[in-house]
Design an enzyme around this catalytic site. Sequence first.
Site, PDB file in Angstrom:
ATOM      1  N   CYS A  19      82.013  68.128 -15.322  1.00 16.16           N
ATOM      2  CA  CYS A  19      82.060  66.669 -15.330  1.00 16.16           C
ATOM      3  C   CYS A  19      82.931  66.103 -14.227  1.00 16.16           C
ATOM      4  O   CYS A  19      83.769  66.801 -13.662  1.00 16.16           O
ATOM      5  CB  CYS A  19      82.636  66.147 -16.640  1.00 16.16           C
ATOM      6  SG  CYS A  19      81.739  66.685 -18.071  1.00 16.16           S
ATOM      7  N   GLY A  45      78.379  66.794 -11.675  1.00 16.66           N
ATOM      8  CA  GLY A  45      77.490  66.703 -12.831  1.00 16.66           C
ATOM      9  C   GLY A  45      76.311  65.808 -12.516  1.00 16.66           C
ATOM     10  O   GLY A  45      76.503  64.654 -12.145  1.00 16.66           O
ATOM     11  N   ASN A 120      86.877  65.211 -18.520  1.00 16.00           N
ATOM     12  CA  ASN A 120      86.481  66.365 -17.713  1.00 16.00           C
ATOM     13  C   ASN A 120      87.276  67.560 -18.222  1.00 16.00           C
ATOM     14  O   ASN A 120      88.502  67.512 -18.273  1.00 16.00           O
ATOM     15  CB  ASN A 120      86.778  66.107 -16.240  1.00 16.00           C
ATOM     16  CG  ASN A 120      86.498  67.326 -15.357  1.00 16.00           C
ATOM     17  OD1 ASN A 120      87.108  67.486 -14.311  1.00 16.00           O
ATOM     18  ND2 ASN A 120      85.587  68.186 -15.757  1.00 16.00           N
ATOM     19  N   GLY A 121      86.569  68.612 -18.582  1.00 19.15           N
ATOM     20  CA  GLY A 121      87.231  69.803 -19.103  1.00 19.15           C
ATOM     21  C   GLY A 121      86.526  70.289 -20.347  1.00 19.15           C
ATOM     22  O   GLY A 121      85.396  69.874 -20.625  1.00 19.15           O
ATOM     23  N   TYR A 260      84.628  76.643  -5.230  1.00 23.44           N
ATOM     24  CA  TYR A 260      83.271  76.105  -5.281  1.00 23.44           C
ATOM     25  C   TYR A 260      83.181  74.654  -5.719  1.00 23.44           C
ATOM     26  O   TYR A 260      82.418  73.875  -5.147  1.00 23.44           O
ATOM     27  CB  TYR A 260      82.423  76.942  -6.247  1.00 23.44           C
ATOM     28  CG  TYR A 260      81.072  76.340  -6.552  1.00 23.44           C
ATOM     29  CD1 TYR A 260      80.008  76.472  -5.667  1.00 23.44           C
ATOM     30  CD2 TYR A 260      80.861  75.606  -7.722  1.00 23.44           C
ATOM     31  CE1 TYR A 260      78.772  75.898  -5.936  1.00 23.44           C
ATOM     32  CE2 TYR A 260      79.635  75.033  -7.994  1.00 23.44           C
ATOM     33  CZ  TYR A 260      78.595  75.186  -7.106  1.00 23.44           C
ATOM     34  OH  TYR A 260      77.381  74.606  -7.374  1.00 23.44           O
TER      35      TYR A 260
HETATM   36  P1  AMP Z   1      74.050  83.133  -9.035  1.00 16.91           P
HETATM   37  O1  AMP Z   1      72.824  82.817  -8.272  1.00 16.91           O
HETATM   38  O2  AMP Z   1      73.836  83.053 -10.519  1.00 16.91           O
HETATM   39  O3  AMP Z   1      74.735  84.409  -8.636  1.00 16.91           O
HETATM   40  O4  AMP Z   1      75.097  81.951  -8.731  1.00 16.91           O
HETATM   41  C1  AMP Z   1      75.772  81.929  -7.520  1.00 16.91           C
HETATM   42  C2  AMP Z   1      75.424  80.681  -6.757  1.00 16.91           C
HETATM   43  O5  AMP Z   1      75.585  79.542  -7.585  1.00 16.91           O
HETATM   44  C3  AMP Z   1      76.340  80.526  -5.572  1.00 16.91           C
HETATM   45  O6  AMP Z   1      75.537  80.197  -4.459  1.00 16.91           O
HETATM   46  C4  AMP Z   1      77.265  79.385  -5.939  1.00 16.91           C
HETATM   47  O7  AMP Z   1      77.420  78.490  -4.857  1.00 16.91           O
HETATM   48  C5  AMP Z   1      76.601  78.692  -7.095  1.00 16.91           C
HETATM   49  N1  AMP Z   1      77.523  78.498  -8.225  1.00 16.91           N
HETATM   50  C6  AMP Z   1      78.591  79.223  -8.571  1.00 16.91           C
HETATM   51  N2  AMP Z   1      79.174  78.721  -9.674  1.00 16.91           N
HETATM   52  C7  AMP Z   1      78.465  77.654 -10.048  1.00 16.91           C
HETATM   53  C8  AMP Z   1      78.561  76.687 -11.103  1.00 16.91           C
HETATM   54  N3  AMP Z   1      79.531  76.768 -11.998  1.00 16.91           N
HETATM   55  N4  AMP Z   1      77.639  75.710 -11.158  1.00 16.91           N
HETATM   56  C9  AMP Z   1      76.657  75.631 -10.264  1.00 16.91           C
HETATM   57  N5  AMP Z   1      76.511  76.513  -9.240  1.00 16.91           N
HETATM   58  C10 AMP Z   1      77.383  77.498  -9.127  1.00 16.91           C
END
Ligand code: AMP
Length: 488
Positions: A19, A45, A120-121, A260
Amino acid sequence: MFTTNPFDVADGDKLREECGVFGVAGAADAARLVALGLHALQHRGQEAAGITSFDGVDFHTHRAMGHVAGNFDREDVMVPLRGHVACGHVRYSTTGETALRNVQPLYADLASGGFAISHNGNISNAMRLRRDLVRNGSIFQSTSDTETIIHLVAMSKYRTFLDKFIDALKQVEGAYSLIVMTPEGMIACRDPLGIRPLVMGKVGEAIIFASETVALDVVGAAFVREIEPGELVIVKGGEISSHHPFAPISPRPCIFEHVYFSRPDSIAGGRSIYTVRKAIGAQLAIESPVDADLVIPVPDSGTPAAIGYAQQSGIPFELGIIRSHYVGRTFIQPTNEVRHLGVKLKHNANRALIEGKRVILIDDSIVRGTTSLKIVQMMRDAGAAEVHMRIASPPTRHSCYYGVDTPERAKLLAHSKNVAEMNAYIHADSLAFVSIDGLYKALGEPCRADIRPSHCDACFTGDYPTSLTDQDEVASVDQFALLAERVV
Ligand code: AMP
């Protein structure tokens, strides 16, 4: 034997959320500033958004599924959101149906008057609190963890609103950056560990609260300071006061905000997110060098780290993957099939550049491994001679219970596989992650082993800084169910 999990009050809707929050106190048409601020926080979000305003007499709320643009740029929506005080929220729930009733700000008429809250949290004992509250007669309107705070305030035996609110917060565990509105004014507060960010700014006479500094920039506000971990800042008729009702403990802000989650043009903990990401990339180049022709970011999340890796290694940085900006984040797609499809729609190889080259791909993290698997294959299909993957965070081995969407532990690639096995899974020529000490070094902090860690890094280390009451209860119920099954 339990047939259903008695603690699973969410029933389909998960309680965990990603969020962003934004609040304005003391500006004409405050809601319009909130809409702009939420627009800048859209990356936090994208599933739903909401704004509540107060005009001195009445509260007005509009909550909607979808993006800020398309909802809060419509005059029929904005005109009724009258008043000098307003707060808003952008939300992305993890899985399951997202009902409008869960979209924030949540609002309730308490004995003390109207009460709106943006959070948020994630509250890590929300299920336990909710169960006790329901037993005592509370009737919940949503499945959101945030609603427990409203009921705790309503049930508090303290006399003043502030004391009731503090009483409520003392009962919750986990992560909360909150913006609260009452007829008296606005309160911004951060949990004692300061897990999620919250900053204060000023534009003209108006006080602004926002999840990230980028949202202050967008409304032309000057950064004043961060809300301190465990602090409540109250804005009442132009007066600002600060309260520290919790016993002081060392803060543990979320390290993944740097990796990230936050926008690169934000400043958190006095550090530029962009600069930290570049430093992580440089550290990665020092720790895990490889002889190659090109450094290529997985856009956009891997871009700053790739610049750092290229500068440190002297290997040219090139845009070998082009991203379509018209597809939502990979994670927004709810099913695995669609998530795979989403990755293809989102990224395309810059074939003319890749053919015959040894490439180093840089991404910020591997969660399920879906993105890496697809991108490595995409590079091979485009004729890459070698594909080396470098990740600007340590392996994500543990779920987050503090408001960052991560799948359950079993679905994390690093949960069941070591780095060599992960490399085999994504079919790269080599794979390496920055070390946890390297990550702290990039933040300008001492090695993790040498100190009490300055950040929450539970997703990498499993060192959760609060108790996880709900998780522990679910685990013990699961154990009990397993035992009962065996006995039967
Ligand atoms: P995955 O494809 O499941 O290994 O997720 C890794 C990718 O998702 C990376 O390119 C990250 O930039 C992105 N990512 C990592 N954590 C999150 C998150 N919490 N929410 C959305 N995207 C994420």
